[in-house]
Design an enzyme around this catalytic site. Structure first.
Site, PDB file in Angstrom:
ATOM      1  CG  ASP A 101      38.430  46.290  30.299  1.00  0.00           C
ATOM      2  OD1 ASP A 101      37.676  46.494  30.705  1.00  0.00           O
ATOM      3  OD2 ASP A 101      39.242  46.739  29.541  1.00  0.00           O
TER       4      ASP A 101
HETATM    5  N1  URA Z   1      40.562  50.908  26.973  1.00  0.00           N
HETATM    6  C1  URA Z   1      40.285  49.252  27.520  1.00  0.00           C
HETATM    7  O1  URA Z   1      40.369  48.693  26.499  1.00  0.00           O
HETATM    8  N2  URA Z   1      40.944  49.099  28.383  1.00  0.00           N
HETATM    9  C2  URA Z   1      41.131  49.765  29.875  1.00  0.00           C
HETATM   10  O2  URA Z   1      40.472  49.463  31.156  1.00  0.00           O
HETATM   11  C3  URA Z   1      40.057  50.795  29.612  1.00  0.00           C
HETATM   12  C4  URA Z   1      40.167  51.428  28.320  1.00  0.00           C
END
Ligand code: URA
Length: 250
Positions: A101
């Site tokens: 993310d």
């Molecule tokens: N899980 C998440 O919630 N976000 C990420 O960036 C990676 C794994």
């Protein structure tokens, strides 16, 4: 590999140009006129364009420490693409194997080798990803068992795969996953009534993050091979071929 991809990887033509090359009868595969851009060709096939033999450029493999406020997409959106951090040519040919993310930091692997990245991201191969998580509420010791047993994420029917949770202190845990569902870490803690305040990926398979935030390096041939699960097609990799664009290793 598809013929159109093979041609792009061996020339300066874009994918959109390849159909016109084939229609103009400029492409041959093993001496026969090519008929279709989606035709499968093997790396050992003889593909020619205007009579000249095409040789694909070697695949590329990079490790990058993604900062927050950068995205794992090929195009800049609200935040810029993390691929901009790589000082290499043809970044449009690259993709990130296992996205993070925008607000997550840490280890991402970047490549133009779809077969290799599938090995890392498909749940069938169970490649481990290790996350450091900062929580907004204290974690209860029984969470370890819940994560091991599998969590039902909101809107999904299938439990998550067994995940190893290590409690470092009540607000700081280490979580190891072998799958990568959408926002999985945040949704797993949300399902437990908690909230992720900060998330960082420290490890993928045998590979630990070893460059500073925002920095990157090429993978070694041994690392590419190990992450492929010692798939035979990666065992004879030549390091010069893997890293045509030199960059010192840390
Ligand atoms: N899980 C998440 O919630 N976000 C990420 O960036 C990676 C794994």
């Amino acid at each position: 590999m598809r013929l159109d991809k093979f041609i792009c990887k061996s020339s300066d033509y874009a994918l959109a140009d390849v159909v016109a090359l084939i229609k103009a009868q400029r492409v041959k595969v093993n001496g026969q006129l090519a008929s279709c851009a989606t035709q499968q060709v093997h790396i050992n096939n003889s593909v020619t364009l205007d009579g000249g033999v095409l040789t694909p450029r070697p695949f590329r493999y990079y490790l990058l420490n993604k900062p927050a406020e950068m995205i794992c997409s090929n195009i800049d959106e609200h935040y810029p693409s993390a691929l901009n951090l790589l000082g290499v040519e043809r970044i449009e040919e690259l993709h990130i194997a296992g996205r993070l993310d925008a607000d997550t930091t840490g280890l991402v692997l970047v490549t133009d080798d779809g077969h290799w990245s599938y090995r890392l991201t498909s749940p069938n191969y169970r490649c481990e990803k290790v996350y450091e998580v900062v929580l907004s509420r204290p974690i209860k010791p029984e969470a370890v068992q819940r994560f091991q047993a599998g969590i039902r994420l909101q809107g999904e029917t299938q439990l998550t795969r067994p995940a190893a949770l290590v409690i470092i202190d009540p607000y700081h845990v280490r979580l190891t996953l072998t799958e990568g569902r959408f926002h999985q870490v945040k949704r797993m803690f949300a399902a437990m009534g908690n909230r992720v305040k900060a998330l960082h990926r420290q490890q993928i398979g045998c590979l630990c993050l070893d460059v500073d935030l925002g920095d990157w390096r090429c993978l070694t041939a041994a690392e590419v091979n190990a992450l492929s699960g010692n798939d035979e097609r990666y065992q004879a990799l030549d390091i010069e071929a893997v890293n045509p664009l030199k960059r010192p290793y840390s």
